[in-house]
Design an enzyme around this catalytic site. Structure first.
Site, PDB file in Angstrom:
ATOM      1  N   GLY A 139       0.823  -1.206   0.000  1.00 31.72           N
ATOM      2  CA  GLY A 139       0.000   0.000   0.000  1.00 31.72           C
ATOM      3  C   GLY A 139       0.862   1.263   0.000  1.00 31.72           C
ATOM      4  O   GLY A 139       0.553   2.242  -0.684  1.00 31.72           O
ATOM      5  N   THR A 140       1.952   1.219   0.755  1.00 31.08           N
ATOM      6  CA  THR A 140       2.833   2.394   0.842  1.00 31.08           C
ATOM      7  C   THR A 140       3.384   2.764  -0.535  1.00 31.08           C
ATOM      8  O   THR A 140       3.395   3.941  -0.915  1.00 31.08           O
ATOM      9  CB  THR A 140       3.998   2.093   1.826  1.00 31.08           C
ATOM     10  N   GLY A 163      -2.564  -5.832  -0.242  1.00 28.14           N
ATOM     11  CA  GLY A 163      -2.964  -7.236  -0.169  1.00 28.14           C
ATOM     12  C   GLY A 163      -3.117  -7.769   1.245  1.00 28.14           C
ATOM     13  O   GLY A 163      -4.082  -8.452   1.562  1.00 28.14           O
ATOM     14  N   HIS A 164      -2.135  -7.412   2.120  1.00 32.32           N
ATOM     15  CA  HIS A 164      -2.134  -8.074   3.437  1.00 32.32           C
ATOM     16  C   HIS A 164      -3.241  -7.591   4.361  1.00 32.32           C
ATOM     17  O   HIS A 164      -3.395  -8.116   5.458  1.00 32.32           O
ATOM     18  CB  HIS A 164      -0.745  -7.999   4.093  1.00 32.32           C
ATOM     19  N   THR A 166      10.277  -7.099 -12.057  1.00 34.80           N
ATOM     20  CA  THR A 166       9.572  -8.327 -12.451  1.00 34.80           C
ATOM     21  C   THR A 166       8.369  -8.549 -11.539  1.00 34.80           C
ATOM     22  O   THR A 166       8.486  -8.427 -10.319  1.00 34.80           O
ATOM     23  CB  THR A 166      10.541  -9.527 -12.369  1.00 34.80           C
ATOM     24  N   CYS A 199       5.358   4.168  21.684  1.00 35.43           N
ATOM     25  CA  CYS A 199       6.457   4.519  22.579  1.00 35.43           C
ATOM     26  C   CYS A 199       7.590   5.094  21.738  1.00 35.43           C
ATOM     27  O   CYS A 199       8.302   4.368  21.061  1.00 35.43           O
ATOM     28  CB  CYS A 199       6.934   3.286  23.321  1.00 35.43           C
ATOM     29  N   ASN A 238      -7.270   4.144   9.670  1.00 28.16           N
ATOM     30  CA  ASN A 238      -6.830   2.844  10.182  1.00 28.16           C
ATOM     31  C   ASN A 238      -7.001   2.705  11.691  1.00 28.16           C
ATOM     32  O   ASN A 238      -7.162   1.614  12.202  1.00 28.16           O
ATOM     33  CB  ASN A 238      -5.363   2.584   9.803  1.00 28.16           C
ATOM     34  N   GLN A 249      -7.586   0.641   4.044  1.00 26.44           N
ATOM     35  CA  GLN A 249      -8.455   0.069   5.086  1.00 26.44           C
ATOM     36  C   GLN A 249      -9.892  -0.129   4.627  1.00 26.44           C
ATOM     37  O   GLN A 249     -10.637  -0.883   5.246  1.00 26.44           O
ATOM     38  CB  GLN A 249      -8.445   0.949   6.346  1.00 26.44           C
TER      39      GLN A 249
HETATM   40  N1  PLP Z   1      -2.534   3.188   4.456  1.00 25.36           N
HETATM   41  C1  PLP Z   1      -3.259   2.772   5.503  1.00 25.36           C
HETATM   42  C2  PLP Z   1      -4.515   3.493   5.849  1.00 25.36           C
HETATM   43  C3  PLP Z   1      -2.838   1.679   6.261  1.00 25.36           C
HETATM   44  O1  PLP Z   1      -3.563   1.280   7.309  1.00 25.36           O
HETATM   45  C4  PLP Z   1      -1.641   1.033   5.893  1.00 25.36           C
HETATM   46  C5  PLP Z   1      -1.122  -0.090   6.704  1.00 25.36           C
HETATM   47  O2  PLP Z   1      -1.338  -0.166   7.902  1.00 25.36           O
HETATM   48  C6  PLP Z   1      -0.937   1.493   4.786  1.00 25.36           C
HETATM   49  C7  PLP Z   1      -1.408   2.568   4.079  1.00 25.36           C
HETATM   50  C8  PLP Z   1       0.346   0.850   4.343  1.00 25.36           C
HETATM   51  O3  PLP Z   1       0.100  -0.358   3.705  1.00 25.36           O
HETATM   52  P1  PLP Z   1       1.322  -1.404   3.487  1.00 25.36           P
HETATM   53  O4  PLP Z   1       1.584  -1.998   4.834  1.00 25.36           O
HETATM   54  O5  PLP Z   1       0.789  -2.398   2.515  1.00 25.36           O
HETATM   55  O6  PLP Z   1       2.446  -0.629   2.958  1.00 25.36           O
END
Ligand code: PLP
Length: 386
Positions: free
Chosen positions: A72-73, A200-201, A237, A325, A151, A179
């Site tokens: 996602g990042t 995906g995760h 790839t 923390c 999130n 999310q």
């Molecule tokens: N954006 C949101 C709202 C998330 O909750 C997360 C992961 O916690 C991410 C982006 C990042 O996703 P990834 O862990 O697949 O990079």
């Protein structure tokens, strides 16, 4: 020991069907989809099927609007950098104070590089006012990046309305829907977004794969510059087993989206109500109506989130706390701070996030153990008075 996993906004169990779907691509079909030989070519069709399945999950017009990424990042970074690299005369980004670090840290990084960043506020329920978006737009705005669902609290943002505003001013809109995807029905055709990120995760696929929707006609520059993969839009790839897994997870998410709104929501509501009723001085953070069906963020006054988590963990219960923390001091999360949650509550916040794999027995187990945990911690809290 029993494990009750209530941290599904952090990551999810890989669905057994997803494991089955990806195994042949680890064992036998390990070819490179770009190869000229038939062995490699054999994995091309499954990658395209996965693309179609992700497109279908989010309502994209065409599979070609989906680019596979590593997470996602990466999808978030790709969207934002693409807008900046295609609109080089613009230097302004609009986002919110409650974004995930995938967007927020990038925005801070860009600020240090000289870009102007507007971080929109949220109200005490964690909601944003679309009129603030409109007020923030200038001729220099390259992109608006606003999450679909938070999130930490699960609060939903009015992306459709923001999409109308952005389109009216001709400004690109990206939404981090990591999310939201799989938990709510989604149709990008109604959203007026140029980009949408998913991971995906978070939807029962493995870690290491995500996707970016890029609306057809949106000017685009790749983030990973390299080979011609993904029609020149992402070098590298293709991670075929992961991509196939994401395709299968997307298919399952579509099948189960109603269950999220019935079974999962019912369990979440039962858990939430049970905690509020059994534990004095507890509160839910975030709007109760505009919220993901699987998430509840509950604060227990005058106890430390970390201490609660440790005691829960000893009983096999996994959740998250709203404080992190950092450098020796416990700081409440930026999301709860942006909402103005009082410190005495923000420190003791726990996020429970459920999935379709959770059961009524598990909720009962948590409801049995949480009240004594909080009571014990309050006994030793210097601030707690009955
Ligand atoms: N954006 C949101 C709202 C998330 O909750 C997360 C992961 O916690 C991410 C982006 C990042 O996703 P990834 O862990 O697949 O990079």
């Amino acid at each position: 020991m029993k494990t009750v996993y209530l941290d599904n906004n952090a990551t999810t169990q890989v669905a057994p069907e997803v494991v089955e779907a990806m195994l042949p691509f680890l064992r036998e079909h390990y070819g490179n989809p770009s190869s000229m030989h038939a062995f490699g070519g054999r994995v091309e069709a499954p990658v395209e099927e996965a693309r179609a399945s992700v497109a279908k999950l989010i309502g994209a017009d065409q599979p070609s609007e989906i680019i596979f990424t590593s997470c996602g990042t990466e999808a978030d970074s790709t969207a934002i950098w693409s807008a900046l690299n295609t609109e080089t005369d613009k230097n302004h980004i609009i986002t919110t104070r409650v974004e995930h670090p995938a967007v927020r840290s990038l925005a801070l990084h860009l600020k240090r590089k000289g870009y102007r960043i507007t971080e929109l506020p949220v109200d005490s329920a964690g909601l944003i006012d679309p009129r603030d978006v409109e007020r923030a737009i200038t001729k220099k705005t390259a992109i608006i990046s606003i999450m679909s669902a938070n999130n930490e609290t699960g609060v939903l943002f009015p992306i459709e309305e923001i999409g109308r505003i952005a389109a009216g001013y001709g400004v690109k809109l990206h939404t981090d829907a990591v999310q939201l995807v799989g938990k709510q029905p989604l149709d990008v055709r109604n959203l007026n977004v140029n980009f949408l990120a998913l991971s995906g995760h978070k939807i029962h696929a493995p870690k290491g794969v995500g996707a970016l929707y890029v609306k057809r006609g949106t000017r685009f520059r790749p983030f990973l510059i390299g080979g011609h993969q993904e029609r020149g839009r992402r070098g590298g790839t293709e991670a075929v087993p992961n991509v196939v897994a994401l395709g299968k997870a997307a298919e399952l998410a579509l099948d189960h989206v109603t269950e999220e709104r019935t079974h999962v929501r019912a369990l979440r509501d039962w858990l939430e109500q049970g905690l509020l009723e059994a534990i004095p001085r507890s509160q839910v953070n975030g709007d109760l109506l505009n919220r993901l069906p699987n998430t509840t963020n509950v604060s227990f006054e005058h106890v430390e989130g970390e201490a609660i988590l440790l005691m829960m963990s000893d009983l096999g219960i996994a959740a998250s706390s709203g404080s992190a923390c950092t450098s020796g001091s416990l700081e409440p999360s930026h999301v709860l701070r942006a909402m103005g949650v009082p410190y005495t509550f923000a420190h003791g916040s726990i996020r429970f996030s459920l999935s379709r794999y959770n059961t009524a027995d598990e909720v009962e187990y948590v409801l049995e153990h949480m009240p004594p945990i909080i009571a014990r911690l309050r006994e030793i809290s210097p601030f707690w008075k009955d």
